[in-house]
Design a protein around this motif. Structure first.
Motif, short mmCIF file in Angstrom:
data_model
loop_
_atom_site.label_atom_id
_atom_site.label_comp_id
_atom_site.label_asym_id
_atom_site.label_seq_id
_atom_site.Cartn_x
_atom_site.Cartn_y
_atom_site.Cartn_z
N ASP A 34 0.87 -1.17 0.00
CA ASP A 34 0.00 0.00 0.00
C ASP A 34 0.90 1.22 0.00
N GLU A 35 0.32 2.42 0.00
CA GLU A 35 1.14 3.62 -0.12
C GLU A 35 2.07 3.82 1.08
N GLY A 36 1.66 3.42 2.27
CA GLY A 36 2.53 3.53 3.45
C GLY A 36 3.73 2.61 3.35
N ASP A 37 3.50 1.37 2.90
CA ASP A 37 4.61 0.43 2.70
C ASP A 37 5.59 0.97 1.66
N ALA A 38 5.04 1.54 0.58
CA ALA A 38 5.89 2.11 -0.47
C ALA A 38 6.71 3.29 0.05
N THR A 47 17.40 7.11 1.63
CA THR A 47 18.06 7.88 2.68
C THR A 47 18.78 7.00 3.70
N GLY A 48 18.53 5.69 3.67
CA GLY A 48 19.11 4.81 4.68
C GLY A 48 18.40 4.91 6.02
N ILE A 49 17.37 5.73 6.14
CA ILE A 49 16.62 5.87 7.38
C ILE A 49 15.46 4.88 7.34
N ILE A 50 15.49 3.94 8.27
CA ILE A 50 14.48 2.89 8.30
C ILE A 50 13.39 3.27 9.30
N VAL A 51 12.20 3.41 8.79
CA VAL A 51 11.02 3.70 9.60
C VAL A 51 9.95 2.69 9.19
N PRO A 52 9.48 1.87 10.11
CA PRO A 52 8.40 0.93 9.74
C PRO A 52 7.18 1.69 9.24
N ALA A 53 6.49 1.11 8.28
CA ALA A 53 5.30 1.76 7.73
C ALA A 53 4.30 2.09 8.82
N ALA A 54 4.21 1.26 9.84
CA ALA A 54 3.26 1.51 10.94
C ALA A 54 3.60 2.78 11.72
N ASP A 55 4.86 3.25 11.63
CA ASP A 55 5.28 4.46 12.34
C ASP A 55 5.15 5.72 11.49
N LEU A 56 4.71 5.58 10.25
CA LEU A 56 4.47 6.73 9.40
C LEU A 56 3.04 7.22 9.62
N THR A 57 2.87 8.53 9.59
CA THR A 57 1.55 9.12 9.70
C THR A 57 1.20 9.75 8.36
N GLN A 58 0.11 9.28 7.76
CA GLN A 58 -0.33 9.88 6.50
C GLN A 58 -1.00 11.20 6.82
N MET A 59 -0.46 12.28 6.24
CA MET A 59 -0.94 13.62 6.56
C MET A 59 -1.98 14.12 5.57
N ARG A 60 -1.68 14.01 4.31
CA ARG A 60 -2.52 14.63 3.29
C ARG A 60 -2.15 14.09 1.92
N SER A 61 -3.00 14.29 0.97
CA SER A 61 -2.64 13.98 -0.41
C SER A 61 -2.88 15.22 -1.26
N TYR A 62 -2.13 15.29 -2.36
CA TYR A 62 -2.21 16.41 -3.29
C TYR A 62 -2.36 15.83 -4.69
N GLY A 63 -3.43 16.16 -5.37
CA GLY A 63 -3.65 15.58 -6.67
C GLY A 63 -4.36 16.49 -7.65
N VAL A 76 1.20 11.59 -1.87
CA VAL A 76 0.69 11.25 -0.55
C VAL A 76 1.80 11.58 0.45
N VAL A 77 1.51 12.46 1.40
CA VAL A 77 2.52 12.95 2.33
C VAL A 77 2.44 12.17 3.64
N PHE A 78 3.59 11.69 4.09
CA PHE A 78 3.73 11.00 5.35
C PHE A 78 4.75 11.73 6.22
N THR A 79 4.59 11.66 7.51
CA THR A 79 5.61 12.15 8.44
C THR A 79 5.91 11.04 9.43
N ALA A 80 7.03 11.19 10.10
CA ALA A 80 7.41 10.27 11.17
C ALA A 80 8.20 11.06 12.20
N THR A 81 7.95 10.78 13.46
CA THR A 81 8.76 11.36 14.53
C THR A 81 9.83 10.33 14.88
N LEU A 82 11.07 10.74 14.79
CA LEU A 82 12.18 9.84 15.04
C LEU A 82 12.63 9.93 16.50
#
Length: 131
Positions: A34-38, A47-63, A76-82
């Motif tokens: 799905d888009e989070g996994d991608a 980037t070499g920064i590993i963040v599990p898809a479950a730790d990403l927050t989908q914020m918004r989409s622009y289309g 599709v915009v995601f954020t993550a707090t590291l």
């Protein structure tokens, strides 16, 4: 319509003391993703920064039609707090990967990426974790 997660050059932004990932690379989900996994896969690859898809927050989409001159793309915009600031390393097809303070981004970003970053900065304000 082709679905992509972002478009343009790789960028990683840090918002104040709370790191936030913004990925603006172009990718499409692979079969079974799905888009989070991608987004998580591409973030790690580029980037070499590993963040599990479950730790990403989908914020918004622009289309909006016409937002990308290459054709119809949806970002599709995601954020993550590291837990700590990690050093990004360019990989895969990214030429560079680095932290950019939001106030110091280049003046010319691709397409509507300045609006996307401004929107996310307003949604996710910097906070001081030390209280």
């Amino acid at each position: 319509m082709r679905s992509g997660v972002g478009s343009g050059a790789e960028a990683v932004a840090r918002n104040g003391l709370r790191p936030a990932i913004h990925r603006t690379g172009n990718c499409s989900p692979q079969p079974g993703e799905d888009e989070g996994d991608a987004a998580a896969r591409e973030l790690g690859e580029e980037t070499g920064i590993i963040v599990p898809a479950a730790d990403l927050t989908q914020m918004r989409s622009y289309g909006a039609p016409g937002r990308d001159p290459r054709g119809r793309y949806v970002t599709v915009v995601f954020t993550a707090t590291l837990p700590e600031i990690m050093t990004p390393t360019a990989g895969d097809d990214a030429a560079t990967a680095r932290w950019w303070p939001l106030a110091d981004l280049p003046p010319q970003l691709a397409f509507d990426h300045a609006k996307i970053l401004a929107d996310i900065a307003n949604i996710q304000p910097a906070t001081d974790p030390s209280g």
